[in-house]
Design a protein around this motif. Sequence first.
Motif, PDB file in Angstrom:
ATOM      1  N   LEU B  12     -73.265 -21.362  55.121  1.00 24.24           N
ATOM      2  CA  LEU B  12     -72.219 -20.598  55.824  1.00 24.24           C
ATOM      3  C   LEU B  12     -70.888 -20.690  55.086  1.00 24.24           C
ATOM      4  N   LEU B  13     -70.557 -21.907  54.659  1.00 19.90           N
ATOM      5  CA  LEU B  13     -69.280 -22.091  53.966  1.00 19.90           C
ATOM      6  C   LEU B  13     -69.258 -21.333  52.649  1.00 19.90           C
ATOM      7  N   ARG B  14     -70.388 -21.367  51.943  1.00 17.89           N
ATOM      8  CA  ARG B  14     -70.430 -20.651  50.651  1.00 17.89           C
ATOM      9  C   ARG B  14     -70.323 -19.146  50.869  1.00 17.89           C
ATOM     10  N   ALA B  15     -70.973 -18.680  51.956  1.00 19.43           N
ATOM     11  CA  ALA B  15     -70.925 -17.241  52.225  1.00 19.43           C
ATOM     12  C   ALA B  15     -69.512 -16.812  52.628  1.00 19.43           C
ATOM     13  N   GLN B  16     -68.799 -17.725  53.271  1.00 19.67           N
ATOM     14  CA  GLN B  16     -67.457 -17.411  53.766  1.00 19.67           C
ATOM     15  C   GLN B  16     -66.423 -17.437  52.639  1.00 19.67           C
ATOM     16  N   PHE B  17     -66.791 -18.081  51.526  1.00 19.33           N
ATOM     17  CA  PHE B  17     -65.879 -18.190  50.381  1.00 19.33           C
ATOM     18  C   PHE B  17     -65.903 -16.885  49.583  1.00 19.33           C
ATOM     19  N   GLU B  18     -64.740 -16.345  49.307  1.00 26.06           N
ATOM     20  CA  GLU B  18     -64.681 -15.021  48.661  1.00 26.06           C
ATOM     21  C   GLU B  18     -65.108 -15.049  47.204  1.00 26.06           C
ATOM     22  N   GLY B  19     -65.115 -16.224  46.590  1.00 27.43           N
ATOM     23  CA  GLY B  19     -65.513 -16.320  45.178  1.00 27.43           C
ATOM     24  C   GLY B  19     -64.343 -16.096  44.250  1.00 27.43           C
ATOM     25  N   PRO B  20     -64.630 -15.992  42.946  1.00 26.26           N
ATOM     26  CA  PRO B  20     -63.533 -15.873  41.976  1.00 26.26           C
ATOM     27  C   PRO B  20     -62.703 -14.610  42.191  1.00 26.26           C
ATOM     28  N   VAL B  21     -61.408 -14.768  41.965  1.00 25.22           N
ATOM     29  CA  VAL B  21     -60.479 -13.637  42.123  1.00 25.22           C
ATOM     30  C   VAL B  21     -60.535 -12.789  40.854  1.00 25.22           C
ATOM     31  N   ARG B  22     -60.489 -11.466  41.023  1.00 26.22           N
ATOM     32  CA  ARG B  22     -60.492 -10.589  39.828  1.00 26.22           C
ATOM     33  C   ARG B  22     -59.190 -10.721  39.060  1.00 26.22           C
TER      34      ARG B  22
END
Lengths: 191, 107
Positions: B12-22
Motif C-alpha cells: 500500500l505504501l509503495r503504491a501510494q508513493f508517486e515515484g521519481p519526479v520528472r
Amino acid sequence: MADGDAEARIDRALVARARVGDDPRAFEQLLRRHQGMVRAQLRRLLRGDIAAADDLAQETFLLAWRKLDQFRGEARFSTWLYRIAYACFLQARRKRSWADDDGGDEAAEHVPAAMPAVDLQMDVERAMQRLSAAEQTVLLHCVQLGLSHDETSYVLAMPLGTVKSHATRGKAKLNAMLAAWHPRAGEEKIP
Amino acid sequence: MNPHDDDPIDALLRAQFEGPVRDEGFSERVMQALPPRRRRVDWPVRAGIAAAVVTCWASLQSAPVLHEGWSAWASGRLTASAMALLLAIAGMSLLALWWSVAEGGEA
C-alpha cells in the motif's frame, strides 16, 4: 539486486570521472539519474511543498558537487545523496517551520486523481499523517524509497535498532488504522 | 531490501508513493548554478613537507646520535644509536605505508 549493483558501479565510475577528471558532464549524468528520487524524497518530507522541495534538492546537488571528494563509496551514491538531502531538510526545518501535525488533508490533496483506488490512497495518506514524524520518515525511506534498514540508519543518522523499531511500530499502527481495507486491499490491483 | 516485500502495508505504501519526479528542466537549472570546482591545492602540503625535512635535517645534523648511529650501522655494529636510527626509519616507513593504504582505499 544485480541491477542495483550494476547501477552502483555506473555511479561509482561517474563519480570517479567527475572527481578525478573534473568532468561536469559526468556529474550531470549523476544528477539526471538521481534527481527524480531525491526530489520525491524531499517532497514527501516537506508534505508536498514542491517549490521548497526543489530548492532543497538544488541545494543538495550543489553540496554533493562541492563535497564529491568526501564520497568514499562506503554507501551507494544514491544513499549518500539521500543523506545530504535529509541533512538539508533538517537544517531548513530548523530555520523555517513546516507544520508537523496539520498537513494531513493538504497532503492528501496531492494524491493524483487519475490513480485507481483513490479512497484507499487517501486513507493511507491520512493514516500516514497520524504516525509520529520519526515513523513516517523511517517508513518513507525503508519502504517507499526502497532502502534497507542499514541504509535508512545511515541516511537518517539514526541507530539501526531505532530504525527497526520505528518501522515495526509504524506498520503495526498502519495495519490497525487500515484494518477496514484489509479484505479489499488484496483485491485492489494498484500499479 | 527489507524482508517485507509481501507485506500488504508495504504494498500500500509503495503504491501510494508517486515515484521519481520528472526532470522538467531541473537538471539544467542545477548545472547552470554549479560553481567551478575548487581544485585541491597541493603546494602548501609540498612546501610543508619540504620545510619539515629541511628543519629536521638542520636540527639533527649537529646531534651526535645521528652520526654515531649512521657510522655504527655502516660498520655493522648494533649500538643504541644505530637501534634508535633503525626504529625511527621503521616507524616513518610504517606511517607512510598506513597513509598510502588509507589514501588508496579512499580513491
